[in-house]
Design a protein around this motif. Structure first.
Motif, short mmCIF file in Angstrom:
data_model
loop_
_atom_site.label_atom_id
_atom_site.label_comp_id
_atom_site.label_asym_id
_atom_site.label_seq_id
_atom_site.Cartn_x
_atom_site.Cartn_y
_atom_site.Cartn_z
N LEU A 159 1.46 9.55 -14.43
CA LEU A 159 1.08 10.60 -13.64
C LEU A 159 1.88 11.72 -14.00
O LEU A 159 1.50 12.75 -14.23
N ASN A 160 3.39 11.39 -14.30
CA ASN A 160 4.21 12.65 -14.83
C ASN A 160 3.74 13.03 -16.04
O ASN A 160 3.86 14.27 -16.37
N HIS A 161 3.36 12.03 -17.04
CA HIS A 161 2.94 12.44 -18.52
C HIS A 161 1.83 13.13 -18.10
O HIS A 161 1.55 14.18 -19.16
N MET A 162 0.63 12.93 -17.35
CA MET A 162 -0.62 13.58 -17.49
C MET A 162 -0.20 15.03 -16.84
O MET A 162 -0.70 15.97 -17.51
N GLN A 163 0.57 15.08 -15.75
CA GLN A 163 0.97 16.60 -15.33
C GLN A 163 1.60 17.26 -16.39
O GLN A 163 1.17 18.55 -16.69
N GLN A 164 2.65 16.86 -17.25
CA GLN A 164 3.07 17.55 -18.36
C GLN A 164 1.95 18.04 -19.19
O GLN A 164 2.12 19.13 -19.96
N GLY B 164 -2.92 18.77 -7.68
CA GLY B 164 -4.15 19.73 -7.69
C GLY B 164 -3.95 21.15 -7.40
O GLY B 164 -4.68 22.14 -7.72
N HIS B 165 -2.94 21.16 -6.23
CA HIS B 165 -2.88 22.65 -5.90
C HIS B 165 -1.41 23.34 -6.71
O HIS B 165 -1.57 24.36 -6.76
N ASP B 166 -0.66 22.58 -7.43
CA ASP B 166 0.53 23.15 -7.87
C ASP B 166 0.79 22.35 -9.29
O ASP B 166 1.51 21.05 -9.09
N LEU B 167 0.70 22.78 -10.35
CA LEU B 167 0.96 22.00 -11.77
C LEU B 167 2.51 22.12 -11.68
O LEU B 167 2.94 21.02 -12.59
N ALA C 248 0.78 12.61 -4.40
CA ALA C 248 1.31 13.26 -5.70
C ALA C 248 -0.22 13.68 -6.35
O ALA C 248 0.09 14.74 -6.82
N ALA C 249 -1.01 13.18 -6.33
CA ALA C 249 -2.17 13.69 -7.15
C ALA C 249 -2.70 14.95 -6.21
O ALA C 249 -3.15 16.02 -7.02
N THR D 183 0.86 -1.27 -0.05
CA THR D 183 0.25 -0.21 0.08
C THR D 183 0.73 1.12 -0.05
O THR D 183 0.27 2.28 -0.38
N ARG D 184 2.14 1.13 0.30
CA ARG D 184 3.08 2.33 0.24
C ARG D 184 3.01 3.05 -0.98
O ARG D 184 2.72 4.48 -1.17
N PRO D 185 3.06 2.59 -2.16
CA PRO D 185 2.89 3.31 -3.48
C PRO D 185 1.60 3.82 -3.64
O PRO D 185 1.48 4.96 -4.40
N LEU D 186 0.56 3.23 -3.25
CA LEU D 186 -0.52 3.95 -3.26
C LEU D 186 -0.72 5.29 -2.49
O LEU D 186 -1.34 6.25 -3.08
N LYS D 187 -0.17 5.16 -1.36
CA LYS D 187 -0.20 6.44 -0.60
C LYS D 187 0.50 7.58 -0.98
O LYS D 187 0.52 8.74 -1.41
N ARG D 188 1.71 7.32 -1.85
CA ARG D 188 2.46 8.22 -2.64
C ARG D 188 1.97 8.76 -3.64
O ARG D 188 2.01 9.71 -3.98
N PHE D 189 1.28 7.84 -4.50
CA PHE D 189 0.46 8.35 -5.75
C PHE D 189 -0.82 9.26 -5.14
O PHE D 189 -1.12 10.22 -5.94
N SER D 190 -1.34 9.10 -4.26
CA SER D 190 -2.35 9.97 -3.55
C SER D 190 -1.82 11.26 -3.13
O SER D 190 -2.45 12.34 -3.49
#
Length: 197
Positions: free
Chosen positions: A125-130, A102-105, A97-98, A88-95
């Motif tokens: 997720l990085n590709h979506m941010q870009q 949402g606050h800072d592009l 990051a998302a 579950t550690r990666p899921l927390k990291r993704f949460s």
């Protein structure tokens, strides 16, 4: 968020239930079949006192299996906790990051580490941010260009208004032009001000 509904809690509960069930069945099997005591080397059955035999048998059958099961159970609970936590550690990291996205592009991209699935999700997720950042920049450039291009015809309209003889018409048209200029100024102000992060 209810802690009992997290993925960690569910994985840990299922793992713990499987461990308890397996140990319970093993303990019932040991009680039912009564494992005989190990043979004592150098001592024949004729020289062994029945009281000593009973004591050795009860010690071997009742104490060692319980100790073994207790140690095995504690080890498996620890392993289940560690495995559930690491899954579950990666899921927390993704949460996180998302939420940060949402606050800072312009936040730093997510590190692409971990298992194959975790790296793929981080990469997407990085590709979506870009992609979102590129869309926002393109929208700002487009609105800035439109705002800049509209100022030239509005300036010409103001100059032509000076040639008109009707003061009421000139005042009305000047007010309309000023309203458009205020909208363009507000748009430019919006485009150059960074949203609160």
């Amino acid at each position: 968020m209810n802690p009992s509904r997290t993925l960690f809690a569910r994985l840990f509960t299922v793992s713990l239930g499987a461990i308890v069930l397996a140990h319970g069945l093993t303990y019932l099997w040991i009680l039912h079949y009564r494992i005989p005591p190990p043979p004592r080397l150098g001592i024949t059955d004729q020289t062994l006192d029945p009281a000593q035999a009973l004591e050795a048998s009860s010690h071997y059958v009742l104490v060692w299996p319980k100790a073994m099961l207790a140690f095995q159970g504690l080890a498996l609970v620890g392993i289940a906790w560690y495995v559930s936590r690491s899954l579950t550690r990666p899921l927390k990291r993704f949460s996180r990051a998302a939420e940060r996205l949402g606050h800072d592009l312009d936040s730093a991209p997510l590190e692409e580490t971990g298992g194959i699935e975790a790296r793929q999700v981080a990469k997407r997720l990085n590709h979506m941010q870009q992609a979102i950042r590129d869309q926002v920049d393109m929208r700002r450039r487009m609105l800035g260009a439109v705002s800049h291009d509209l100022r030239t015809p509005l300036s010409r309209l103001k100059l032509r208004l000076m040639l008109l003889d009707d003061p009421a018409l000139v005042a009305d048209m000047s007010n309309d032009i000023e309203a458009i200029v205020r909208v363009l100024d507000a748009t430019q102000h919006y485009l150059h001000d960074k949203p609160p992060g």
